[in-house]
Scaffold this active site. Structure first.
Site, PDB file in Angstrom:
ATOM      1  N   SER A  72     -23.941  31.801  -4.715  1.00 10.38           N
ATOM      2  CA  SER A  72     -22.619  32.012  -4.137  1.00 10.38           C
ATOM      3  C   SER A  72     -21.602  32.254  -5.244  1.00 10.38           C
ATOM      4  CB  SER A  72     -22.241  30.749  -3.372  1.00 10.38           C
ATOM      5  OG  SER A  72     -20.866  30.739  -3.083  1.00 10.38           O
ATOM      6  N   LYS A  74     -25.394  24.721  -5.746  1.00 12.88           N
ATOM      7  CA  LYS A  74     -25.737  26.121  -6.027  1.00 12.88           C
ATOM      8  C   LYS A  74     -25.954  26.328  -7.525  1.00 12.88           C
ATOM      9  CE  LYS A  74     -26.001  27.499  -1.952  1.00 12.88           C
ATOM     10  NZ  LYS A  74     -27.303  27.911  -1.420  1.00 12.88           N
ATOM     11  N   TYR A 133     -27.564  32.306   9.827  1.00 12.32           N
ATOM     12  CA  TYR A 133     -26.723  33.516   9.927  1.00 12.32           C
ATOM     13  C   TYR A 133     -27.243  34.647   9.026  1.00 12.32           C
ATOM     14  CZ  TYR A 133     -22.414  36.264   9.097  1.00 12.32           C
ATOM     15  OH  TYR A 133     -21.483  37.264   8.944  1.00 12.32           O
ATOM     16  N   TYR A 178     -20.914  21.011  -2.889  1.00 12.70           N
ATOM     17  CA  TYR A 178     -21.678  22.191  -2.438  1.00 12.70           C
ATOM     18  C   TYR A 178     -21.879  23.157  -3.609  1.00 12.70           C
ATOM     19  CZ  TYR A 178     -22.507  26.828  -0.498  1.00 12.70           C
ATOM     20  OH  TYR A 178     -23.021  28.082  -0.259  1.00 12.70           O
ATOM     21  N   ARG A 194      -4.315  25.613   1.169  1.00 13.72           N
ATOM     22  CA  ARG A 194      -5.443  24.682   1.296  1.00 13.72           C
ATOM     23  C   ARG A 194      -5.820  24.231  -0.110  1.00 13.72           C
ATOM     24  NH1 ARG A 194     -10.771  27.002   4.297  1.00 13.72           N
ATOM     25  NH2 ARG A 194     -10.851  28.259   2.417  1.00 13.72           N
TER      26      ARG A 194
END
Ligand code: NAD
Ligand code: UDP
Length: 361
Positions: A124, A152, A11, A148, A291
């Site tokens: 990120s 990073k 992307y 994840y 969430r």
């Protein structure tokens, strides 16, 4: 310059290939295809208006990567190649460590062996964990919320250690906030596998009728309307920042770590309403429980990027929604469907230039 773009079929990488081409740089892509479609390649070449060799290479494949570095003389590397789904990383941490961290180590070793000493790394805002203060500055405390995020943070640290050990190595760590939107042509954009976990692709799929309604995670945050606030940034602005960072490293001969965001927090419902205006479609939603692991409000202080790189985001939320919708309407099933004309896609067609490069993709 000739630039190796690792993960350039994905992307953000595909949009950055176009920004590089626009500024006169040559681009070579290495991508394993783990999260990209071969269908992006002809579109990328068409939009770039120049040959773009695309090689199917996994960064962990030391032999294949060495051949690539022996074939081309690269001036710098842009490193987008990673697995990126937070929930998936909690279920398969070792695969994330192997792909994202081992891949980065092999890339750095191969760069060192080939004498290539400039790297732009896709970091990120996740490296800030749940920030104690917003807007978030680059000197905020760093922490890890999931595997994840760990990949990073570790990759940033590995790159930092290499810069210390090899005083000629230059790196730009770019900490993205929430990339959304698509190229104005509607030919390239975000194509998530399965049910999207991020907000904008979910909204797009509701608008196009692939999903019934959006679930808004939490309506009781201490924010403007009770829903979570994030810093959405247009992918085309983000792509341009990579070229600015690259040129900064060359011009100033320095490494840099910067936030890439607009500096403006936008709530879930504000984004939903902006999307409804841009698309003319209603987005049905229901507010459900929060969430787990979500922060109430995260947005950047992007002033360091402006000061050092001369970069600032130009597109507003309306433009992000307009371009995301154009992409979705033209490609209702992402790269799996051929481009369709719909009433929303009145855009100038790009000039078509035949690809002249034979390559391995
Ligand atoms: P993406 O999945 O669309 O692109 C990543 C590309 O890298 C894919 O084409 C994939 O096939 C390739 N790839 C993955 N592992 C590879 C490997 N070992 N060797 C070669 N190719 C490999 O993701 P994206 O949204 O374009 O993200 C690009 C980078 O930006 C990633 O590093 C991601 O972690 C980071 N990032 C993304 C976001 C976001 O919201 N999209 C936010 C912050 C940071
Ligand atoms: N969000 C939501 N419904 C969804 C996906 C996301 O309400 O289906 C919310 C989420 O709680 C957060 C915001 O949208 O407040 C952005 O979420 P995303 O996953 O896109 O980015 P991140 O939370 O990783 O910054």
């Amino acid at each position: 310059m000739r630039i190796l773009v690792c993960g350039g079929a994905g992307y953000i990488g595909s949009h950055t290939c176009l920004s590089l081409a626009e500024r006169g740089h040559q681009v070579v892509v290495a991508d394993s295809g783990v999260n990209s479609s071969a269908r992006v390649v002809p579109r990328l070449r068409r939009l770039a208006g120049m040959p773009v060799p695309v090689h199917r290479v996994d960064l962990r494949d030391r032999g294949a990567l060495s051949v690539l570095f022996a074939t081309y003389r690269f001036d710098a590397v842009l490193h987008f190649a990673a697995l990126k789904a937070v929930g998936d990383s909690c279920r398969r941490p070792l695969e994330y460590f192997d792909n994202n961290i081992s891949g980065t180590i092999v890339l750095l070793q191969t760069m060192q062996a080939a004498g290539v000493r400039r790297l732009v790394f896709s970091s990120s805002a996740t490296v800030y964990g749940e920030p104690a203060q917003v807007p978030v500055r680059e000197d905020a405390a760093l922490s890890v919320m999931n595997p994840y995020g760990r990949t990073k943070l570790v990759a940033e640290q590995l790159i930092g250690d290499l810069c210390t050990a090899d005083t000629g190595f230059r790196a730009a760590n770019l900490r993205y906030f929430n990339p959304v939107g698509a190229h104005a042509s509607g030919l390239i954009g975000e194509d998530p596998c399965g049910e999207p976990t991020n907000l904008m692709p979910y909204i797009c799929q509701v608008a196009v009728g692939v999903r019934e309604k959006l679930r808004v995670f939490g309506g009781d945050y201490p924010t403007v309307d009770g829903t979570g606030v994030r810093d959405y940034i247009h992918v085309v602005d983000l792509a341009r920042a990579h070229v600015d960072a690259l040129e900064y490293m060359v011009r100033e001969d320095r490494s840099v770590t910067v936030n890439l965001g607009t500096g403006r927090g936008v709530s879930v419902l504000e984004l939903v309403h902006a999307f409804e205006r841009a698309s003319g479609r209603r987005i049905p939603y229901e507010i459900v429980d929060r969430r787990p692991g979500d922060a109430a409000s995260v947005f950047a202080d992007p002033s360091l990027a402006q000061e050092l790189l001369g970069w600032r985001a130009e597109f507003d939320v309306d433009a992000m929604c307009r371009d995301a919708w154009r992409w979705q309407a033209m490609n209702p099933e992402g790269y799996r469907t051929s481009v369709r004309r719909t009433p929303v896609m009145r855009v100038r067609r790009p000039k078509i230039v035949a690809a002249r490069v034979a390559d391995a993709y």
